[in-house]
Write an enzyme that holds these catalytic residues in place. Structure first.
Site, PDB file in Angstrom:
ATOM      1  N   THR A  76       0.823  -1.207   0.000  1.00 53.79           N
ATOM      2  CA  THR A  76       0.000   0.000   0.000  1.00 53.79           C
ATOM      3  C   THR A  76       0.861   1.262   0.000  1.00 53.79           C
ATOM      4  O   THR A  76       0.583   2.188  -0.783  1.00 53.79           O
ATOM      5  CB  THR A  76      -0.981  -0.017   1.186  1.00 53.79           C
ATOM      6  OG1 THR A  76      -1.798  -1.196   1.084  1.00 53.79           O
ATOM      7  CG2 THR A  76      -1.872   1.219   1.197  1.00 53.79           C
ATOM      8  N   GLU A 129       1.087   9.476  -5.874  1.00 56.05           N
ATOM      9  CA  GLU A 129       1.623  10.819  -5.671  1.00 56.05           C
ATOM     10  C   GLU A 129       2.530  11.216  -6.837  1.00 56.05           C
ATOM     11  O   GLU A 129       2.528  12.375  -7.268  1.00 56.05           O
ATOM     12  CB  GLU A 129       2.379  10.917  -4.350  1.00 56.05           C
ATOM     13  CG  GLU A 129       1.469  10.984  -3.147  1.00 56.05           C
ATOM     14  CD  GLU A 129       2.195  11.506  -1.925  1.00 56.05           C
ATOM     15  OE1 GLU A 129       2.225  12.744  -1.733  1.00 56.05           O
ATOM     16  OE2 GLU A 129       2.742  10.677  -1.178  1.00 56.05           O
ATOM     17  N   HIS A 176      -7.053   0.453  -1.022  1.00 58.36           N
ATOM     18  CA  HIS A 176      -6.271  -0.549  -1.754  1.00 58.36           C
ATOM     19  C   HIS A 176      -7.224  -1.714  -1.961  1.00 58.36           C
ATOM     20  O   HIS A 176      -7.571  -2.415  -1.011  1.00 58.36           O
ATOM     21  CB  HIS A 176      -5.031  -0.948  -0.948  1.00 58.36           C
ATOM     22  CG  HIS A 176      -3.990  -1.632  -1.768  1.00 58.36           C
ATOM     23  ND1 HIS A 176      -2.688  -1.724  -1.346  1.00 58.36           N
ATOM     24  CD2 HIS A 176      -4.037  -2.246  -2.974  1.00 58.36           C
ATOM     25  CE1 HIS A 176      -1.980  -2.381  -2.252  1.00 58.36           C
ATOM     26  NE2 HIS A 176      -2.783  -2.703  -3.246  1.00 58.36           N
TER      27      HIS A 176
END
Length: 126
Positions: free
Chosen positions: A32, A40, A66
């Site tokens: 994750t 990002e 996730h």
């Protein structure tokens, strides 16, 4: 910065970005934290041509799910779409998909602030 602009970032699931290696779990699957970093990176890529010299962007918020595990050897692509701009704050919808299958493995929202590098770094102090 244009609402609706998108960008991508891609990585391959390897031993370096599994949950067991980064310490976020005990299984050899895409972690994750690695998925978040890729999301990002996609958001940063969406801002690349919109920052002036001496500017960068910093993450200020992230909310993700996730949705599915991904095994070693699979290519992961994250996408980021600009959904709003409020002054220095840029909002994104972010998603992650497995390569060939196109299976969605993650989704969420992210915000980044455009900052002056020197001013930001001067806040660190010592």
């Amino acid at each position: 910065m244009t609402i609706g602009k998108t960008a991508k970032a891609t990585t391959l699931v390897s031993h370096t970005n599994t949950a067991v290696t980064v310490g976020s779990g005990s299984l050899p699957v895409f972690s994750t934290p690695s998925m978040i970093a890729l999301m990002e990176q996609a958001a940063c890529n969406a801002l690349t041509n919109h920052l002036t010299e001496g500017q960068t962007s910093v993450g200020t918020a992230i909310n993700i799910e996730h949705l599915a595990p991904s095994p070693l050897g699979v290519e992961i692509t994250a996408t980021a779409e600009i959904t709003g701009v409020e002054g220095r704050l840029v909002n994104f919808n972010i998603r992650a998909f497995e390569g060939i299958s196109g299976k969605q493995i993650g989704k969420g929202t992210h915000a980044r602030a455009v900052v002056n590098i020197d001013k930001f770094m001067s806040k660190l102090g010592g």
